[in-house]
Design a protein around this motif. Structure first.
Motif, short mmCIF file in Angstrom:
data_model
loop_
_atom_site.label_atom_id
_atom_site.label_comp_id
_atom_site.label_asym_id
_atom_site.label_seq_id
_atom_site.Cartn_x
_atom_site.Cartn_y
_atom_site.Cartn_z
N VAL A 114 23.59 13.24 18.78
CA VAL A 114 23.37 11.89 19.30
C VAL A 114 22.88 11.99 20.74
O VAL A 114 23.14 12.98 21.44
N ALA A 115 22.11 10.99 21.15
CA ALA A 115 21.61 10.89 22.52
C ALA A 115 21.89 9.49 23.04
O ALA A 115 21.97 8.54 22.25
N PRO A 116 22.04 9.33 24.34
CA PRO A 116 22.41 8.01 24.87
C PRO A 116 21.29 6.98 24.83
O PRO A 116 21.55 5.78 24.83
N ASP A 117 20.03 7.45 24.77
CA ASP A 117 18.90 6.53 24.85
C ASP A 117 17.65 7.28 24.41
O ASP A 117 17.65 8.52 24.36
N MET A 118 16.59 6.55 24.10
CA MET A 118 15.33 7.19 23.69
C MET A 118 14.28 7.13 24.79
O MET A 118 13.08 7.26 24.52
N ALA A 119 14.69 6.96 26.01
CA ALA A 119 13.74 6.80 27.10
C ALA A 119 12.98 8.10 27.36
O ALA A 119 13.42 9.20 27.01
N ASP B 123 7.51 8.19 2.43
CA ASP B 123 6.29 7.41 2.53
C ASP B 123 5.84 7.43 4.00
O ASP B 123 6.62 7.04 4.89
N PRO B 124 4.62 7.87 4.30
CA PRO B 124 4.21 8.02 5.71
C PRO B 124 4.31 6.74 6.53
O PRO B 124 4.76 6.77 7.68
N ASP B 125 3.89 5.60 5.96
CA ASP B 125 3.95 4.36 6.73
C ASP B 125 5.39 3.94 6.99
O ASP B 125 5.73 3.49 8.09
N ALA B 126 6.25 4.09 5.99
CA ALA B 126 7.66 3.74 6.18
C ALA B 126 8.31 4.68 7.20
O ALA B 126 9.10 4.24 8.05
N TYR B 127 7.99 5.96 7.11
CA TYR B 127 8.52 6.93 8.07
C TYR B 127 8.06 6.57 9.49
O TYR B 127 8.84 6.67 10.45
N ALA B 128 6.80 6.15 9.62
CA ALA B 128 6.29 5.76 10.93
C ALA B 128 7.06 4.57 11.49
O ALA B 128 7.42 4.55 12.67
N GLU B 129 7.33 3.57 10.64
CA GLU B 129 8.06 2.40 11.13
C GLU B 129 9.49 2.76 11.52
O GLU B 129 10.02 2.24 12.52
N LEU B 130 10.13 3.66 10.76
CA LEU B 130 11.48 4.07 11.12
C LEU B 130 11.47 4.88 12.42
O LEU B 130 12.38 4.76 13.25
N SER B 131 10.43 5.68 12.60
CA SER B 131 10.29 6.43 13.86
C SER B 131 10.15 5.49 15.04
O SER B 131 10.75 5.70 16.11
N LEU B 132 9.36 4.44 14.87
CA LEU B 132 9.16 3.48 15.96
C LEU B 132 10.42 2.67 16.23
O LEU B 132 10.70 2.31 17.39
N ALA B 133 11.20 2.39 15.18
CA ALA B 133 12.49 1.71 15.40
C ALA B 133 13.40 2.57 16.25
O ALA B 133 14.09 2.07 17.16
N LEU B 134 13.40 3.87 15.99
CA LEU B 134 14.19 4.79 16.82
C LEU B 134 13.65 4.82 18.24
O LEU B 134 14.41 4.80 19.21
N ALA B 135 12.33 4.86 18.38
CA ALA B 135 11.71 4.92 19.70
C ALA B 135 12.04 3.69 20.54
O ALA B 135 12.16 3.76 21.77
N ARG B 136 12.21 2.55 19.89
CA ARG B 136 12.47 1.30 20.61
C ARG B 136 13.91 1.19 21.11
O ARG B 136 14.22 0.31 21.92
N LEU B 137 14.77 2.05 20.64
CA LEU B 137 16.19 1.91 20.98
C LEU B 137 16.42 1.99 22.48
O LEU B 137 15.96 2.91 23.15
N GLU B 138 17.15 1.01 23.00
CA GLU B 138 17.59 1.01 24.39
C GLU B 138 19.09 0.76 24.40
O GLU B 138 19.56 -0.30 23.97
#
Length: 271
Positions: A132-137, A187-202
């Motif tokens: 786990v990490a505290p943030d995705m910054a 699925d590449p598109d679904a994986y991309a959206e899940l990746s971006l959801a993780l990237a948005r985490l603050e």
């Protein structure tokens, strides 16, 4: 179907459709407090197979595919990890359990578990976060966004070697090879959206400090992405949290050191 599944669990359709999303899950065992397993980015409930086999004789285990992963629904458009936590809240309520669950998360699943404990605290008894990490910054956010864009163009195979090389230390070639099929099936598109959801985490220190359930943070000694120092930082932000290092694990302890993970889980969850 999980080993140890009851007749009712076996006959039930392994999907629950909430008013938000349809989620696939595996359900086995019938003792004690249910344990909810939350997988990593790129994985599914199958990622937990070795852990499930060790836990299900002694407790009920529920392994769910998160939205945009595994066999769960893959709705189009952007979402956040908080949305996934809300998905799980609706999912757990539809299971009509007798009380709160114990949660074990891995990497992305750890963060979803934390948000579930923050947003729906009455549903969680204890929380174990493995990697786990505290943030995705910073660089992590940029890396996730770049990979999301790339996977839409080249597909899962085009990013597999780099992604799995980061997640599996060289000392675990068999586990890396075994996991490759799970990863490529995304699925590449679904994986991309899940990746971006993780990237948005603050997440702020105040967010972590609002977790009131007992927490164990367990980091892999060979985790080059979120090394033990980062896990220890997260633990320091949560009142009363415990911290452990798994000496034989990397970024995915449930895949690389399931026996060590289960030993820690048994002690922490009192299984």
């Amino acid at each position: 179907m999980l080993p140890g599944a009851t007749a009712q669990q076996t006959s039930a359709m392994p999907y629950l459709e909430t008013d938000r999303v349809s989620l696939f899950f595996e359900d086995g065992g019938n003792r004690g407090v249910p344990v909810l397993l939350l997988h990593e980015l790129g994985g599914s409930n199958e990622s937990w197979r070795a852990v499930i086999l060790r836990l299900v004789p002694d407790c009920r285990v529920i392994a769910v595919d998160l939205r945009c992963a595994g066999r769960s629904e893959k709705p189009p458009g952007a979402f956040t990890l908080a949305d996934i936590a809300d998905d799980l809240s609706a999912f757990l309520r539809l299971l009509h359990l007798d009380g709160p669950v114990d949660v074990i998360g891995a990497a992305l699943g750890s963060l979803v578990g934390a948000l579930l404990a923050i947003r729906h605290s009455t549903l969680v008894r204890r929380l174990m976060m493995c990697a786990v990490a505290p943030d995705m910054a910073g660089p992590t956010r940029a890396y996730l966004a770049e990979r999301a864009n790339k996977v839409r163009v080249v597909g899962m195979r085009g990013v597999a070697d780099a992604s799995l090389g980061n997640s599996f230390p060289a000392s675990h070639p068999e586990q890396r090879a075994g996991y490759r099929g799970i990863y490529l099936a995304n699925d590449p598109d679904a994986y991309a959206e899940l990746s971006l959801a993780l990237a948005r985490l603050e997440m702020t220190p105040a967010d972590w400090g609002s977790i009131r359930v007992p927490v164990l943070v367990a980091s892999g000694a060979h985790d080059s992405l979120w090394p033990p120092a980062i896990g220890r930082e997260v633990a320091s932000l949560i009142p009363g949290a415990q911290f452990k290092v798994m000496e034989d694990a990397g970024h995915f302890p449930h895949l690389q050191a399931p026996e060590t993970l289960v030993r820690l889980a048994r002690d922490f969850l009192e299984i």
